[in-house]
Write an enzyme that holds these catalytic residues in place. Structure first.
Site, PDB file in Angstrom:
ATOM      1  N   ASP A  16       0.886  -1.424   0.018  1.00  0.00           N
ATOM      2  CA  ASP A  16       0.174  -0.138   0.056  1.00  0.00           C
ATOM      3  C   ASP A  16       0.994   1.123   0.102  1.00  0.00           C
ATOM      4  OD1 ASP A  16      -1.622  -2.167   0.435  1.00  0.00           O
ATOM      5  OD2 ASP A  16      -2.750  -1.293   1.989  1.00  0.00           O
ATOM      6  N   HIS A  58     -10.473   0.089  -2.874  1.00  0.00           N
ATOM      7  CA  HIS A  58     -12.044   0.020  -2.340  1.00  0.00           C
ATOM      8  C   HIS A  58     -13.000   0.706  -3.363  1.00  0.00           C
ATOM      9  CE1 HIS A  58      -9.956  -1.578   1.202  1.00  0.00           C
ATOM     10  NE2 HIS A  58      -9.812  -0.232   1.685  1.00  0.00           N
ATOM     11  N   HIS A 120     -11.050   5.886   1.651  1.00  0.00           N
ATOM     12  CA  HIS A 120      -9.183   6.056   1.085  1.00  0.00           C
ATOM     13  C   HIS A 120      -9.135   4.987   0.232  1.00  0.00           C
ATOM     14  CE1 HIS A 120      -9.869   2.713   4.089  1.00  0.00           C
ATOM     15  NE2 HIS A 120      -8.867   2.146   3.394  1.00  0.00           N
ATOM     16  N   LYS A 145      -6.588  -5.078  -2.962  1.00  0.00           N
ATOM     17  CA  LYS A 145      -7.172  -5.669  -1.774  1.00  0.00           C
ATOM     18  C   LYS A 145      -8.299  -4.820  -1.659  1.00  0.00           C
ATOM     19  CE  LYS A 145      -3.735  -4.393   1.022  1.00  0.00           C
ATOM     20  NZ  LYS A 145      -4.452  -3.753   2.051  1.00  0.00           N
ATOM     21  N   CYS A 189      -2.010  -2.827   7.439  1.00  0.00           N
ATOM     22  CA  CYS A 189      -1.693  -3.671   6.279  1.00  0.00           C
ATOM     23  C   CYS A 189      -0.321  -4.351   6.162  1.00  0.00           C
ATOM     24  CB  CYS A 189      -2.055  -2.767   4.965  1.00  0.00           C
ATOM     25  SG  CYS A 189      -3.873  -2.321   4.777  1.00  0.00           S
TER      26      CYS A 189
HETATM   27  C1  VGL Z   1      -4.820   0.503   5.777  1.00  0.00           C
HETATM   28  C2  VGL Z   1      -6.677   1.030   7.301  1.00  0.00           C
HETATM   29  C3  VGL Z   1      -7.656   0.786   6.172  1.00  0.00           C
HETATM   30  C4  VGL Z   1      -3.539   0.073   5.610  1.00  0.00           C
HETATM   31  C5  VGL Z   1      -5.873   0.162   4.788  1.00  0.00           C
HETATM   32  O1  VGL Z   1      -2.942   0.163   4.400  1.00  0.00           O
HETATM   33  O2  VGL Z   1      -2.752   0.194   6.399  1.00  0.00           O
HETATM   34  N1  VGL Z   1      -5.037   1.000   7.114  1.00  0.00           N
HETATM   35  N2  VGL Z   1      -7.413   0.385   4.897  1.00  0.00           N
HETATM   36 ZN    ZN Z   2      -8.453  -0.104   3.330  1.00  0.00          ZN
END
Ligand code: VGL
Ligand code: ZN
Length: 241
Positions: A16, A58, A120, A145, A189
């Site tokens: 990410d 998402h 996000h 994801k 993550c």
């Molecule tokens: C993440 C919260 C929600 C991350 C992803 O990449 O750590 N955290 N979605």
């Molecule tokens: Zn997320």
């Protein structure tokens, strides 16, 4: 400390590395942008065949988005909450939600609880792409994801309901033994991915200066405790470079 030398049983896992988690992003992790130059240097140490990336990806109306609900004061939801909303005839889903309440109940029964976040990693938006310092073509594979409305996925290995992605199979097929994790956020993550790596038979290393935590309600201390208990090692990029 003796330098760790990187060979062909080692993979870099960039979790990410998306502007949505960096300064000015929708779910900004403090100092998240500072990991970019560190990861850029680490890229040179791993052959392209052994670099993998994931993106939080998402749809709007996702189950993890606070904007899919009408309330704003409940950071974590579980089956009992939803039952109560139904019993009291409360309004709970906003017009954004891409799921109905029965689907939500079923989902929560599987995952236990769902933490709500600001919107996000919205698929196909600029902040959800890889950080512009990286090209997708520099990686052997990219795992998206949480791409369906009713699946959240912190780990790149499987979603929060336990459904596996293709990542473990790809790594095993490449004879990877050690996974080196970078990206955001350490306590979600990155951390969940590293813990899953160990479960799936890999050695896992989290490169501390190439990640940053959200640190939500003690989540950073909790993930470090899990790392220690389950054999995830925390190292510095200078242990490799
Ligand atoms: C993440 C919260 C929600 C991350 C992803 O990449 O750590 N955290 N979605
Ligand atoms: Zn997320």
């Amino acid at each position: 400390m003796k330098k760790i030398s990187i060979g062909n049983e080692d993979a870099l896992l960039a979790i990410d590395v998306q502007p949505t988690f960096m300064s000015c992003g929708e779910l900004a992790v403090r100092d998240g942008h500072l990991i970019v130059p560190v990861i850029r240097r680490l890229m040179d140490v791993f052959d392209k065949k052994r670099r993998y990336a994931s993106k939080d990806w998402h749809p709007k109306g996702h189950v993890s988005f606070a904007s899919s609900y009408v309330f704003t004061d409940t950071p974590v939801i579980a089956v009992a909450d939803v039952r109560q909303w139904i019993e009291t005839n409360a309004a709970y889903l906003s017009c954004n939600a891409r799921f109905n309440v029965f689907e939500l109940l079923q989902y929560l029964a599987v995952v236990g609880e769902q933490r709500l976040w600001p919107e996000h990693g919205v698929a196909d938006t600029p902040t959800a792409r890889l950080h512009p310092a990286f090209k997708e073509s520099e990686f052997k594979a990219i795992i998206n994801k949480g791409a369906s409305p009713l699946a959240d996925s912190y780990s790149a290995f499987r979603d929060n309901g336990g459904e596996a992605t293709k990542l473990a199979a790809l790594l095993h097929a490449d004879d990877i033994k050690r996974c080196f994790f970078v990206g955001l956020a350490e306590d979600f993550c990155v951390g969940w991915s590293a813990l899953d790596a160990v479960k799936m038979g890999f050695m896992a290393y989290v490169i501390e200066d190439a990640t940053r935590p959200v640190d939500w309600n003690g989540s950073q201390a909790a993930i470090r405790k899990s790392f220690a208990e389950r054999g995830v090692k925390v190292i510095q990029s200078t242990d490799i470079l």
